[in-house]
Design a protein around this motif. Structure first.
Motif, PDB file in Angstrom:
ATOM      1  N   ALA A   1      21.310  41.595  51.366  1.00 26.13           N
ATOM      2  CA  ALA A   1      19.854  41.772  51.434  1.00 26.13           C
ATOM      3  C   ALA A   1      19.452  43.152  50.921  1.00 26.13           C
ATOM      4  O   ALA A   1      18.466  43.306  50.190  1.00 26.13           O
ATOM      5  CB  ALA A   1      19.376  41.567  52.870  1.00 26.13           C
ATOM      6  N   TYR A   2      20.239  44.146  51.294  1.00 28.62           N
ATOM      7  CA  TYR A   2      19.987  45.507  50.813  1.00 28.62           C
ATOM      8  C   TYR A   2      19.991  45.544  49.290  1.00 28.62           C
ATOM      9  O   TYR A   2      19.103  46.102  48.646  1.00 28.62           O
ATOM     10  CB  TYR A   2      21.046  46.465  51.377  1.00 28.62           C
TER      11      TYR A   2
ATOM     12  N   THR B   1      19.190  33.612  52.895  1.00 30.11           N
ATOM     13  CA  THR B   1      19.066  32.536  51.902  1.00 30.11           C
ATOM     14  C   THR B   1      17.619  32.342  51.445  1.00 30.11           C
ATOM     15  O   THR B   1      17.369  31.688  50.436  1.00 30.11           O
ATOM     16  CB  THR B   1      19.591  31.213  52.483  1.00 30.11           C
ATOM     17  N   GLU B   2      16.654  32.895  52.180  1.00 29.85           N
ATOM     18  CA  GLU B   2      15.245  32.755  51.774  1.00 29.85           C
ATOM     19  C   GLU B   2      14.675  34.050  51.202  1.00 29.85           C
ATOM     20  O   GLU B   2      13.519  34.089  50.776  1.00 29.85           O
ATOM     21  CB  GLU B   2      14.397  32.345  52.995  1.00 29.85           C
ATOM     22  N   LEU B   3      15.498  35.099  51.204  1.00 33.67           N
ATOM     23  CA  LEU B   3      14.956  36.421  50.910  1.00 33.67           C
ATOM     24  C   LEU B   3      14.390  36.529  49.494  1.00 33.67           C
ATOM     25  O   LEU B   3      13.309  37.087  49.283  1.00 33.67           O
ATOM     26  CB  LEU B   3      16.024  37.494  51.151  1.00 33.67           C
ATOM     27  N   ARG B   4      15.140  35.985  48.523  1.00 31.27           N
ATOM     28  CA  ARG B   4      14.662  36.121  47.143  1.00 31.27           C
ATOM     29  C   ARG B   4      13.286  35.461  46.965  1.00 31.27           C
ATOM     30  O   ARG B   4      12.407  36.013  46.308  1.00 31.27           O
ATOM     31  CB  ARG B   4      15.663  35.507  46.165  1.00 31.27           C
ATOM     32  N   SER B   5      13.120  34.296  47.583  1.00 34.65           N
ATOM     33  CA  SER B   5      11.851  33.580  47.377  1.00 34.65           C
ATOM     34  C   SER B   5      10.728  34.169  48.244  1.00 34.65           C
ATOM     35  O   SER B   5       9.554  33.946  47.958  1.00 34.65           O
ATOM     36  CB  SER B   5      12.042  32.095  47.683  1.00 34.65           C
ATOM     37  N   ARG B   6      11.087  34.916  49.290  1.00 37.37           N
ATOM     38  CA  ARG B   6      10.040  35.437  50.178  1.00 37.37           C
ATOM     39  C   ARG B   6       9.863  36.954  50.072  1.00 37.37           C
ATOM     40  O   ARG B   6       9.213  37.564  50.931  1.00 37.37           O
ATOM     41  CB  ARG B   6      10.377  35.054  51.624  1.00 37.37           C
TER      42      ARG B   6
ATOM     43  N   ALA C   1      17.930  50.546  54.351  1.00 37.27           N
ATOM     44  CA  ALA C   1      19.314  50.818  54.762  1.00 37.27           C
ATOM     45  C   ALA C   1      19.800  49.628  55.564  1.00 37.27           C
ATOM     46  O   ALA C   1      19.005  48.901  56.174  1.00 37.27           O
ATOM     47  CB  ALA C   1      19.385  52.095  55.604  1.00 37.27           C
ATOM     48  N   THR C   2      21.117  49.412  55.522  1.00 36.38           N
ATOM     49  CA  THR C   2      21.692  48.283  56.230  1.00 36.38           C
ATOM     50  C   THR C   2      22.508  48.795  57.414  1.00 36.38           C
ATOM     51  O   THR C   2      23.154  49.844  57.326  1.00 36.38           O
ATOM     52  CB  THR C   2      22.535  47.414  55.263  1.00 36.38           C
ATOM     53  N   LEU C   3      22.450  48.088  58.515  1.00 31.13           N
ATOM     54  CA  LEU C   3      23.092  48.541  59.758  1.00 31.13           C
ATOM     55  C   LEU C   3      24.613  48.489  59.617  1.00 31.13           C
ATOM     56  O   LEU C   3      25.193  47.412  59.432  1.00 31.13           O
ATOM     57  CB  LEU C   3      22.640  47.647  60.920  1.00 31.13           C
ATOM     58  N   ALA C   4      25.247  49.635  59.709  1.00 32.57           N
ATOM     59  CA  ALA C   4      26.713  49.699  59.596  1.00 32.57           C
ATOM     60  C   ALA C   4      27.343  48.940  60.760  1.00 32.57           C
ATOM     61  O   ALA C   4      27.027  49.180  61.922  1.00 32.57           O
ATOM     62  CB  ALA C   4      27.173  51.152  59.612  1.00 32.57           C
ATOM     63  N   GLY C   5      28.202  47.997  60.429  1.00 31.59           N
ATOM     64  CA  GLY C   5      28.873  47.218  61.477  1.00 31.59           C
ATOM     65  C   GLY C   5      28.015  46.116  62.070  1.00 31.59           C
ATOM     66  O   GLY C   5      28.494  45.350  62.911  1.00 31.59           O
ATOM     67  N   GLY C   6      26.739  46.044  61.658  1.00 34.18           N
ATOM     68  CA  GLY C   6      25.866  44.969  62.114  1.00 34.18           C
ATOM     69  C   GLY C   6      25.599  44.990  63.611  1.00 34.18           C
ATOM     70  O   GLY C   6      25.877  45.971  64.308  1.00 34.18           O
ATOM     71  N   GLY C   7      25.047  43.884  64.084  1.00 35.00           N
ATOM     72  CA  GLY C   7      24.738  43.761  65.505  1.00 35.00           C
ATOM     73  C   GLY C   7      25.984  43.929  66.368  1.00 35.00           C
ATOM     74  O   GLY C   7      25.900  44.349  67.522  1.00 35.00           O
ATOM     75  N   ARG C   8      27.131  43.599  65.800  1.00 35.74           N
ATOM     76  CA  ARG C   8      28.380  43.701  66.546  1.00 35.74           C
ATOM     77  C   ARG C   8      28.657  45.138  66.998  1.00 35.74           C
ATOM     78  O   ARG C   8      28.941  45.393  68.171  1.00 35.74           O
ATOM     79  CB  ARG C   8      29.515  43.186  65.653  1.00 35.74           C
ATOM     80  N   THR C   9      28.574  46.078  66.067  1.00 32.47           N
ATOM     81  CA  THR C   9      28.802  47.481  66.417  1.00 32.47           C
ATOM     82  C   THR C   9      27.619  48.036  67.215  1.00 32.47           C
ATOM     83  O   THR C   9      27.792  48.803  68.163  1.00 32.47           O
ATOM     84  CB  THR C   9      29.037  48.318  65.140  1.00 32.47           C
TER      85      THR C   9
END
Lengths: 577, 577
Positions: A522-523, A492-497, A535-543
């Motif tokens: 974000a990517y 939620t802060e990425l665009r401004s930061r 690159a974005t982590l496939a499956g996120g922290g969960r995988t």
């Protein structure tokens, strides 16, 4: 009158016999079964031991008398074929009921003997307290010892039968130890997909000994002591061997029938062996894998039954043929369900085939409707055209449904672009407007269209020292667990930061969140702001944590423990990919 | 900067907005929503009234603030578009929050206003106690009156929303009356497939008024009296109108956009309307039916979401297109599940299309494993090549799964021969080695290959006086219920007694049993014994009585009542078709 003799009266053999009679009232059909029962529900055996099926008779689907009355079949149990004479077209039969022998002539012979449990070459494995579980007598023997007050059992093998038996014995309150050679349960799954099943089994009190093997068995006052490669010795009341099966081919080999490279009987698409008067069907035949095109052995009831039908069709001069086997399978492990269809990543790697993969964690149905939990999906597909190569799913509700949809998609040769367009049945108790299968298609299609680039857990340790890990979750989530050294900027802060990150633009940037949705957003933002190596982590922290908890164990190099129970699915509930 | 204005912020509109932002960080996206909420879970509304979803906030998937923070969307609720100027490319907006008006310019306009509930032209229908259920305020109003102690409700319309609302109100212990114009609940199903759902609703205390309509509503001391065409008057605390929906096209009509023959907005495969600057998506557009190729209106969340995505793709210059809608849908009715995919028999008849059909009643999973019951499947397919045209399923466990497999098969253009070969996930808790979908394929393929001839319940009354009805069940089953005048020869005696039937060989012989398996075996025997004009009852007595209980009512001409609870599935459990 044409005489057909079928050796084996369970799945393939009995399907062939029943279909044959429906097609032809005149043919003489003799079914010779070595054991005492035919056409029993062998997939139900663990559940009678465990108590889910209290009535043993339920497993005896049909008797020889009934088969005679309805289908005019000559079914002979405890009749073992001990030799085949291809020239004379006869079989020599040992009648264990009468203790006699006789010769039976055939015009067509059907081999449907199935597969036998593998017995690892371990000293002491012939101990009388070492059982297998393929037949009613096997089941009766195990159940008797459990009913007699056994307290501890050892299960050797962590695949379908092994985990089903382990569950059944836990239901009976036994102390259960499961030994598996691979460093995971359910070795047909890729290792990161087996993590949840492993922890679920432990939660239900099964003691797992993974990545090891039994090296010897010994008697201890009528009980049995099993020593592991680790040196540990477990003393138990009995052992169930579930270390896989091999085709029963001794008769076929005696008469020189061709075998395939896998050791199964070689058949053509009509299920005919190298002898034109002999067909074979079921667990004993070599089949072609739907996805890889490689020869393989698959011991599953569905393909066995269909092959039996095709044998009957062929005997009656019909043109039906068997194509391929894709190995669709599912297993219940306590409250969880896990399964696969098509090929796995480990198989694709072994064969050196190109593939792409995505992971996702959608709920089994609308998350606002009670009774659902995240399922974990891995989808494998071809890089060139997006053809679906395989899928693995582990979770609670709706797992078997999505496996079947993906199995159908694979059979139809569908691509990930087709999965995007599937129109599946939606109401809140059953699914989501964007079904998990649609979502898998969206993710995969995004990848192939170049709308996203993924990085994968197994690449973590190869990242260069300059890689920037960007965690786009909230600060509380970050505090709970994060990849060491990761920069935290909530989505939620990425665009401004975004300008804060500008100095890092030349470095590889690896984004992640918990399940993959926020980091995907974000990517998209960073790419459009001129960041190139992201690159974005496939499956996120969960995988990611599923992968490292399994292979490196909790707290392994730089990977702190994270409780999956705390996983934040808010992002996924929010919107689609 | 390109300006995209989207009218409507629920399924299609919000999917378009979210995807558009992911594809393009720069475009200005304004979402104008007439109501107070966007992107809420409108399919969940009945379940909050009924109590299954206790927390109202669960339905508010996302807020405008969150959409701004994560996706940089300008979402304006209670902003109603009251006019569009195609020349100027502007919309005139009424801001209900401030009570003001303003003009908003667009480069691209997206219409995603959805559909509005139909209000039948019945005197008194504008009574304040007559509600519809499409929005959060609708739900709040109904829930408030239920919470306030309402005792009786009338639901008008027996399709998806109507039965879901009826269930919800019964869960709250109200006396519920449901009025449906058709002589069945769930008019999207063929009538014989709706019978079980009808009786199940009655079992759960819903009073059904089928084949009738409300002719007037009147106030009775603040309550409401609804008079039916039958003359009956029901006094209730409130009425919920669920008599279907129509596309919201007033704005589109004002500006002269082309409509289709169905009254929906006409769009091309890119979802573009007749104005190149205006797209439309969701319940308001006319789509093409996957199976029939005819234009149709389908108000379902899945297609709406996918269309929204395609609008976004197109705005960004991508080539993704929408193909067709097959109308896959499912509904939970108390403990039962019912649904359909593809086309129905009534639609095929209306269009004069050729089709074939089979019925079957397999268990949801292995019948020896607890927790399953028979499901009732109707499969429609093309006579020339076996292409699957439609499927309807009603039952308890595993219904949604088989609907999804068949939906996937229809999307892939599969035939009944492909269904025979599907390799689906089997373990006793999930299915059978021959899955219900395989079984449907076997039956249908048998028919197309000429291995069986069926007769159908609706042909019963056209049978000639010389028709011989042959009941091949046991004498006890025969005593319980049979078709009047039927000859009873149990299957197990048929081979030995076939000569008894020989004198009847010249007459049409119509065989039946309870679910269709034994009579299929009898058919095979008789055909091979030279009987020529024989046919077996599709779906057996089970489907026969479903058909006649519905259309002729219990005890109608020659059709004695039979309890479906007593149905004999032994034959089906025995072996496959």
């Amino acid at each position: 009158m044409k005489r057909v003799v079928i050796i084996g009266g369970v799945a393939a053999g009995m399907s062939a016999a029943a279909r044959l009679r429906r097609l032809d009232e005149e043919v003489s059909i003799v079914v010779l079964e070595r054991d005492r029962y035919v056409s029993y529900a062998n997939c139900g055996l663990p559940y009678h031991i465990g108590g889910a099926i209290p009535d043993r008779e339920q497993l005896l689907v049909v008797t020889p008398e009934h088969l005679r009355a309805t289908l005019n079949l000559d079914v002979r149990t405890e009749h073992e074929v001990i030799a085949i004479d291809r020239e004379a077209q006869t079989v020599e039969v040992h009648d264990h009921q009468r203790g006699s022998r006789y010769t039976e002539a055939y015009d067509i012979l059907v081999l449907a003997q199935g597969a036998a449990p593998l017995r690892p070459p371990v000293p002491g494995i012939d101990h009388p307290r070492v059982f297998t579980l393929r037949s009613m007598p096997d089941m009766d023997a195990i159940k008797a010892i459990v009913d007699g007050g056994a307290e501890r059992a050892i299960v050797v093998g962590g695949s379908y039968i092994g985990v089903e038996v382990a569950e059944a014995l836990r239901e009976r309150q036994l102390d259960v130890h499961l030994i598996e050679l691979q460093d995971q349960v359910m070795p047909l799954l890729d290792i990161e997909m087996a993590t949840d099943l492993r922890y679920h089994m432990e939660l239900h009190g099964v003691t797992l000994h993974l990545g090891t093997a039994a090296t010897s068995c010994a008697d201890v006052d009528g009980r049995i002591a099993v020593t592991l490669r680790t040196g540990e010795t477990i003393v138990a009341d009995f052992v169930v061997l579930a270390a896989g099966v091999r085709p029963i081919t001794s008769l076929a080999q005696q008469i020189g029938l061709a075998l395939g490279t896998t050791g199964g009987i070689k058949v053509d698409a009509t299920m005919r062996t190298s002898d034109p008067h002999i067909y074979a069907a079921g667990d004993m035949v070599e089949v072609i894998d739907t996805v890889t095109g490689e020869p393989t052995l698959v011991a599953l009831a569905g393909p066995a039954n269909r092959q039996g039908r095709i044998v009957a069709d062929q005997i009656c001069g019909r043109d039906s043929t068997y194509t391929t086997t894709q190995g669709t399978a599912v297993v219940k492990i306590f409250a969880m369900t896990g399964g696969a269809t098509g090929t796995s990543e480990k198989t694709l790697r072994r064969l050196g085939r190109a593939y792409r993969k995505v992971y996702l964690h959608p709920a089994g149905h609308a998350s606002y409707y009670p009774g659902t939990a995240p399922m974990h999906i891995k989808l494998l597909f071809a890089p060139e055209d997006g053809r679906v190569l395989g899928a693995q799913i582990v979770g609670y509700d709706g797992v078997d449904k999505r496996l079947d949809v993906l199995a159908t998609a694979i059979r139809a040769g569908m691509t990930v672009f087709d999965l995007e367009r599937l129109e599946l049945a939606y109401a809140p108790p059953y699914g989501s407007a964007k079904d998990p299968v649609n979502m898998a298609g969206f993710l995969a299609a995004n990848l192939l269209r170049g709308d996203v680039a993924f990085w994968y857990p197994d690449e973590y340790e190869q990242q260069s020292a300059t890689t920037v890990f960007l965690d786009v979750r909230g600060p509380q989530e970050y505090a709970q667990w994060h990849i060491p050294g990761a920069v935290n900027i909530p989505l939620t802060e990425l665009r401004s930061r975004v300008e804060e990150l500008r100095p890092l633009n030349a470095k590889p940037m690896r984004i992640y969140c918990m399940v993959g949705f926020r980091s995907y957003l974000a990517y998209r933002i960073l790419r459009q702001h001129g960041f190139e190596d992201v690159a974005t982590l496939a499956g996120g922290g969960r995988t990611f944590t599923s992968f490292y908890r399994t292979t490196l164990a909790t707290g392994a190099p730089g990977i702190p423990f994270v409780s999956h129970a705390e996983e934040d699915l808010a992002a996924q509930m929010l919107l689609d990919q």
